[in-house]
Design a protein around this motif. Structure first.
Motif, PDB file in Angstrom:
ATOM      1  N   LEU A 510     -13.669 -25.786  20.384  1.00 36.33           N
ATOM      2  CA  LEU A 510     -14.877 -26.057  19.602  1.00 36.33           C
ATOM      3  C   LEU A 510     -15.033 -25.038  18.480  1.00 36.33           C
ATOM      4  CD1 LEU A 510     -17.591 -27.069  22.233  1.00 36.33           C
ATOM      5  CD2 LEU A 510     -16.347 -28.515  20.643  1.00 36.33           C
ATOM      6  N   ALA A 511     -14.599 -23.808  18.733  1.00 36.83           N
ATOM      7  CA  ALA A 511     -14.699 -22.779  17.692  1.00 36.83           C
ATOM      8  C   ALA A 511     -13.857 -23.158  16.468  1.00 36.83           C
ATOM      9  CB  ALA A 511     -14.260 -21.431  18.250  1.00 36.83           C
ATOM     10  N   LYS A 512     -12.649 -23.693  16.708  1.00 42.22           N
ATOM     11  CA  LYS A 512     -11.809 -24.110  15.583  1.00 42.22           C
ATOM     12  C   LYS A 512     -12.428 -25.295  14.852  1.00 42.22           C
ATOM     13  CE  LYS A 512      -7.396 -22.481  17.431  1.00 42.22           C
ATOM     14  NZ  LYS A 512      -6.041 -22.881  17.910  1.00 42.22           N
ATOM     15  N   ALA A 513     -13.041 -26.206  15.616  1.00 44.17           N
ATOM     16  CA  ALA A 513     -13.695 -27.354  14.988  1.00 44.17           C
ATOM     17  C   ALA A 513     -14.851 -26.889  14.110  1.00 44.17           C
ATOM     18  CB  ALA A 513     -14.185 -28.327  16.067  1.00 44.17           C
ATOM     19  N   ARG A 514     -15.662 -25.933  14.613  1.00 44.69           N
ATOM     20  CA  ARG A 514     -16.760 -25.388  13.802  1.00 44.69           C
ATOM     21  C   ARG A 514     -16.225 -24.749  12.521  1.00 44.69           C
ATOM     22  NH1 ARG A 514     -18.730 -23.219  18.894  1.00 44.69           N
ATOM     23  NH2 ARG A 514     -20.578 -24.340  19.614  1.00 44.69           N
ATOM     24  N   HIS A 515     -15.129 -23.999  12.669  1.00 45.25           N
ATOM     25  CA  HIS A 515     -14.555 -23.315  11.506  1.00 45.25           C
ATOM     26  C   HIS A 515     -14.077 -24.323  10.460  1.00 45.25           C
ATOM     27  CE1 HIS A 515     -12.448 -20.266   9.211  1.00 45.25           C
ATOM     28  NE2 HIS A 515     -11.347 -21.014   9.259  1.00 45.25           N
ATOM     29  N   LEU A 516     -13.393 -25.396  10.897  1.00 41.56           N
ATOM     30  CA  LEU A 516     -12.911 -26.404   9.960  1.00 41.56           C
ATOM     31  C   LEU A 516     -14.060 -27.165   9.316  1.00 41.56           C
ATOM     32  CD1 LEU A 516      -9.890 -27.809  12.008  1.00 41.56           C
ATOM     33  CD2 LEU A 516      -9.794 -26.379   9.959  1.00 41.56           C
ATOM     34  N   ALA A 517     -15.179 -27.311  10.055  1.00 45.44           N
ATOM     35  CA  ALA A 517     -16.352 -27.983   9.494  1.00 45.44           C
ATOM     36  C   ALA A 517     -17.193 -27.041   8.634  1.00 45.44           C
ATOM     37  CB  ALA A 517     -17.210 -28.559  10.616  1.00 45.44           C
ATOM     38  N   LYS A 518     -16.744 -25.784   8.498  1.00 46.36           N
ATOM     39  CA  LYS A 518     -17.431 -24.756   7.721  1.00 46.36           C
ATOM     40  C   LYS A 518     -18.841 -24.509   8.252  1.00 46.36           C
ATOM     41  CE  LYS A 518     -14.779 -25.691   3.523  1.00 46.36           C
ATOM     42  NZ  LYS A 518     -14.808 -26.008   2.084  1.00 46.36           N
ATOM     43  N   PRO A 520     -21.159 -22.026  11.033  1.00 47.15           N
ATOM     44  CA  PRO A 520     -21.097 -20.685  11.619  1.00 47.15           C
ATOM     45  C   PRO A 520     -20.538 -20.734  13.037  1.00 47.15           C
ATOM     46  CG  PRO A 520     -23.373 -21.461  11.480  1.00 47.15           C
ATOM     47  CD  PRO A 520     -22.544 -22.419  10.700  1.00 47.15           C
ATOM     48  N   VAL A 521     -19.696 -19.757  13.376  1.00 45.95           N
ATOM     49  CA  VAL A 521     -19.095 -19.677  14.715  1.00 45.95           C
ATOM     50  C   VAL A 521     -19.768 -18.532  15.460  1.00 45.95           C
ATOM     51  CG1 VAL A 521     -16.965 -19.411  16.019  1.00 45.95           C
ATOM     52  CG2 VAL A 521     -16.917 -20.543  13.782  1.00 45.95           C
ATOM     53  N   PRO A 522     -20.752 -18.805  16.324  1.00 46.93           N
ATOM     54  CA  PRO A 522     -21.477 -17.732  17.017  1.00 46.93           C
ATOM     55  C   PRO A 522     -20.626 -17.097  18.114  1.00 46.93           C
ATOM     56  CG  PRO A 522     -22.209 -19.875  17.815  1.00 46.93           C
ATOM     57  CD  PRO A 522     -21.242 -20.141  16.707  1.00 46.93           C
ATOM     58  N   THR A 523     -21.028 -15.903  18.527  1.00 43.19           N
ATOM     59  CA  THR A 523     -20.366 -15.245  19.650  1.00 43.19           C
ATOM     60  C   THR A 523     -20.844 -15.874  20.951  1.00 43.19           C
ATOM     61  OG1 THR A 523     -22.097 -13.565  19.856  1.00 43.19           O
ATOM     62  CG2 THR A 523     -20.275 -13.097  18.346  1.00 43.19           C
ATOM     63  N   HIS A 524     -20.158 -15.528  22.064  1.00 49.20           N
ATOM     64  CA  HIS A 524     -20.536 -16.085  23.366  1.00 49.20           C
ATOM     65  C   HIS A 524     -21.958 -15.676  23.741  1.00 49.20           C
ATOM     66  CE1 HIS A 524     -20.145 -17.551  27.443  1.00 49.20           C
ATOM     67  NE2 HIS A 524     -20.546 -16.386  27.895  1.00 49.20           N
ATOM     68  N   SER A 525     -22.319 -14.418  23.483  1.00 46.52           N
ATOM     69  CA  SER A 525     -23.663 -13.960  23.831  1.00 46.52           C
ATOM     70  C   SER A 525     -24.724 -14.680  23.003  1.00 46.52           C
ATOM     71  CB  SER A 525     -23.777 -12.437  23.626  1.00 46.52           C
ATOM     72  OG  SER A 525     -23.479 -12.098  22.283  1.00 46.52           O
ATOM     73  N   GLN A 526     -24.414 -14.943  21.720  1.00 46.94           N
ATOM     74  CA  GLN A 526     -25.366 -15.682  20.883  1.00 46.94           C
ATOM     75  C   GLN A 526     -25.531 -17.117  21.374  1.00 46.94           C
ATOM     76  OE1 GLN A 526     -23.408 -15.114  17.106  1.00 46.94           O
ATOM     77  NE2 GLN A 526     -24.733 -13.381  16.518  1.00 46.94           N
ATOM     78  N   ILE A 527     -24.419 -17.738  21.817  1.00 47.47           N
ATOM     79  CA  ILE A 527     -24.494 -19.105  22.356  1.00 47.47           C
ATOM     80  C   ILE A 527     -25.364 -19.139  23.599  1.00 47.47           C
ATOM     81  CG2 ILE A 527     -23.145 -20.941  23.440  1.00 47.47           C
ATOM     82  CD1 ILE A 527     -20.831 -20.164  21.604  1.00 47.47           C
ATOM     83  N   MET A 528     -25.174 -18.177  24.518  1.00 46.73           N
ATOM     84  CA  MET A 528     -25.936 -18.157  25.765  1.00 46.73           C
ATOM     85  C   MET A 528     -27.414 -17.876  25.504  1.00 46.73           C
ATOM     86  SD  MET A 528     -23.736 -18.982  27.939  1.00 46.73           S
ATOM     87  CE  MET A 528     -24.705 -18.745  29.420  1.00 46.73           C
ATOM     88  N   ALA A 529     -27.696 -16.949  24.584  1.00 48.91           N
ATOM     89  CA  ALA A 529     -29.089 -16.623  24.272  1.00 48.91           C
ATOM     90  C   ALA A 529     -29.808 -17.812  23.643  1.00 48.91           C
ATOM     91  CB  ALA A 529     -29.137 -15.408  23.340  1.00 48.91           C
TER      92      ALA A 529
END
Length: 623
Positions: A510-518, A520-529
């Motif tokens: 999913l991180a690569k998909a977010r990057h290709l879609a331009k 933001p790629v959040p960190t794991h802690s940001q995703i959980m929060a």
């Protein structure tokens, strides 16, 4: 006493105190210990700099005593902030059943330069021969006290169980605890976690609500009459929405407990197993069990006994000797043996059990001197196959593809069917090993499948809809604009895009998909929060509760499936489950079965007919 006073050194001695009590109502409370140790420290020049407390912990072993473990670890550390340990007496250090264990822990502390001082003992931390003997006697007495107390408590529990009073343990589904006084007059029902307040009060077990008792009766009926396993029964009740204790689903473990409990016969049982002084739990013979008829049976005695017979048959532990005798007995009864006979015979081992012990059914037959009828099976192209021919074909198949799968075997003209190979080698894996080629792992086979589907264009389709990379990335950006975030649950349950698994297969993550879609790629802690915040706000999209029948809006329509079957049959001049699975524009053959009940029913609705001369093949009608 041998320890030095504060006047003999420069400043007070840094000390840690260790406190332990095994129950709340004993005279050695941690507060009493703390006061006695503090008084001793003032009189003898110690400064208490750390405290380690094991409250409600038995002194029989080191198990569960986290504070003592931490104390020993800190004492052996290179840098520590104390040079002595103050303990009230020998019994607080521990009531170890082996007195040498207590001495060992004291010894390793002393070797590290940390003194163990017993504040209420006459010898303090003296290690002269006379005090060592006295200390050893104290350790033996402390351990003997626990042994004597264990015997007294066991006798008391046994006497109370004989009178019909509950002696602890987990409560079975369908029953409740009732608090009574000494004359058995009921006072109140106890909820989960409630305890009696008065020592004169007692606890008995009574049947619970009628709806729960009906569930217990249904469990026995499903197990005895329909011969369902505990797992199948649990799934049956989960589909109906039946809840267990604490509103959780009835688990297979709970159902096994119900099927084995004599509470269903109205009898309270005690002393089924014993564990003394934190030793290993051992099952007691039935002659030592305590039974008390507490209420009317929930199920009949005959049904309960039948359930126990089935449980014993299912849980029987087989050895090669017992398997051999059972096979010989079954052979004498039936006159021949087969996989079907093994699986359908009561009291006989299942075919899988035989294979697990002997490697194959043929090896088991040879062990009892039985030679099955010589009926040569046919492969997928009507040939008879020798073992060497099969092994040679497996080597050729691996050389051509780099791996071996069931699909490749069935489609290779130089090999028989996978069923033939399993029948003669026990398993595909065993045949591959004998052929001397590498055995692919499950992850490798899955990766090969992904590559094959991607190369054929199947991965461009999701539920019958074609998705290019650009469309997937646009869908990702659209979701981010609408919801402000991207998550696996959002992709799985928004109803307007393929699943997160589909994105991962296409882009790797999913991180690569977010990057290709331009995006933001959040960190794991940001995703959980962020997920926790959405959950608190009630805006989180997640898997719907089971039983609601909710489905993604991206699904196959029956008319589209039938049109696809017609198109495939016209193109291939025939149709089969394998051809359906290989068609990118069609769902899997299993999905077709779910829609129409069977493949033959789907073929009939699509206007396809059985081909002449091919009993298992369908295709378009002849013109």
């Amino acid at each position: 006493m041998s320890h030095r006073l504060a006047s003999e050194i420069d400043g007070p001695i840094r000390a840690a105190q260790y406190l332990r009590m095994s129950s709340e109502n004993q005279r050695y409370s941690t507060e009493n210990q703390r006061n006695a140790i503090a008084e001793y420290a003032r009189r003898n020049g110690f400064s208490i700099v750390a405290s380690y407390t094991d409250a409600g912990k038995s002194g029989l072993s080191l198990k569960g005593r986290g504070a003592l473990k931490q104390l020993l670890s800190d004492a052996l550390a290179t840098q520590r902030n104390f040079d002595a340990v103050l303990v009230l007496d020998v019994s607080r250090w521990g009531r170890f059943q082996d007195p040498d264990q207590a001495a060992h822990y004291e010894f390793i502390c002393r070797e590290a330069g940390v003194r163990i001082v017993y504040c209420a003992e006459p010898f303090g931390d003296d290690i002269t021969p006379s005090t060592t003997i006295m200390k050893h006697l104290k350790r033996v007495m402390a351990g003997e006290y626990s042994r004597d107390l264990s015997v007294k408590l066991a006798r008391a529990h046994l006497q109370q169980a004989q009178l019909g009073f509950r002696q602890g343990g987990s409560l079975l589904y369908g029953f409740r605890r009732l608090l009574v006084d000494a004359d058995r007059n009921p006072k109140q029902l106890l909820n989960s976690g409630d305890k009696k307040a008065l020592s004169d009060d007692k606890v008995i077990v009574v049947p619970g609500p009628s709806e729960e008792l009906d569930v217990i009766r249904r469990i026995f009926n499903l197990f005895v009459q329909r011969r369902l396993t505990a797992t199948e029964i649990a799934q049956h009740f989960a589909n109906e929405g039946v809840k267990g204790i604490g509103d959780s689903p009835l688990s297979a473990a709970t159902i096994r407990h119900i099927l084995s409990s004599e509470l269903c016969l109205g009898k309270m049982t005690y002393n089924l197993s014993s564990s003394r002084l934190q030793g290993r739990t051992s099952k007691n013979p039935e002659s030592l069990w305590v039974r008390f008829s507490a209420f009317e049976p929930i199920v009949s005695l005959s049904q309960f006994r039948k359930a126990q017979e089935l449980r014993r048959a299912a849980n029987r532990r087989w050895s090669k000797e017992t398997l051999t005798k059972a096979l010989q007995s079954l052979l004498a009864k039936e006159g021949h043996l087969s996989q079907r006979i093994l699986n359908n015979s009561t009291g006989a081992p299942a075919a899988d059990t035989v294979v697990n012990h002997f490697g194959s059914l043929e090896a088991a037959y040879a062990a009892i001197g039985y030679k099955p009828p010589d009926i040569p099976p046919f492969g997928n192209n009507g040939k008879h196959w020798s073992k060497q021919a099969v092994l040679t074909g497996l080597r050729k198949l691996y050389a051509a593809n780099g791996y071996i799968s069931n699909r490749l075997i069935d489609g290779f003209c130089e090999l028989p069917s996978q069923c033939h190979i399993r029948r003669h080698f026990g398993s595909i894996a065993q045949a591959i090993k004998q052929a001397g080629v590498p055995l692919s792992s499950h992850s490798d086979r899955q990766r090969y499948g992904w590559k094959r589907r991607k190369a054929s264009g199947c991965d461009e389709y999701f539920h019958g809809v074609r998705w290019t990379d650009a469309q997937l990335l646009r869908a990702l950006r659209r979701l981010h604009r609408g919801y402000g975030y991207i998550s696996a649950d959002l992709l799985d349950w928004n109803g307007a895009s393929p699943t997160a698994y589909y994105y991962i297969k296409r882009f790797g993550s999913l991180a690569k998909a977010r990057h290709l879609a331009k995006l933001p790629v959040p960190t794991h802690s940001q995703i959980m929060a962020a997920a926790l915040k959405r959950k608190k706000e009630g805006t989180k999209i997640e898997r719907p509760a089971s039983g609601h029948g909710e489905r993604s809006s991206l699904r196959y329509r029956s008319e589209k499936i039938l049109a696809g079957l017609q198109r495939l049959a016209k193109r291939k001049k025939m149709i089969s489950a394998r051809l359906i699975d290989e068609d990118a524009r069609l769902p899997s053959s299993a999905t077709v079965v779910c829609h129409f009940g069977s493949l033959s029913a789907a073929y009939k609705l699509a206007g396809l007919v059985r081909l002449e001369g091919k009993l298992v093949r369908f295709g378009p009608p002849a013109r």
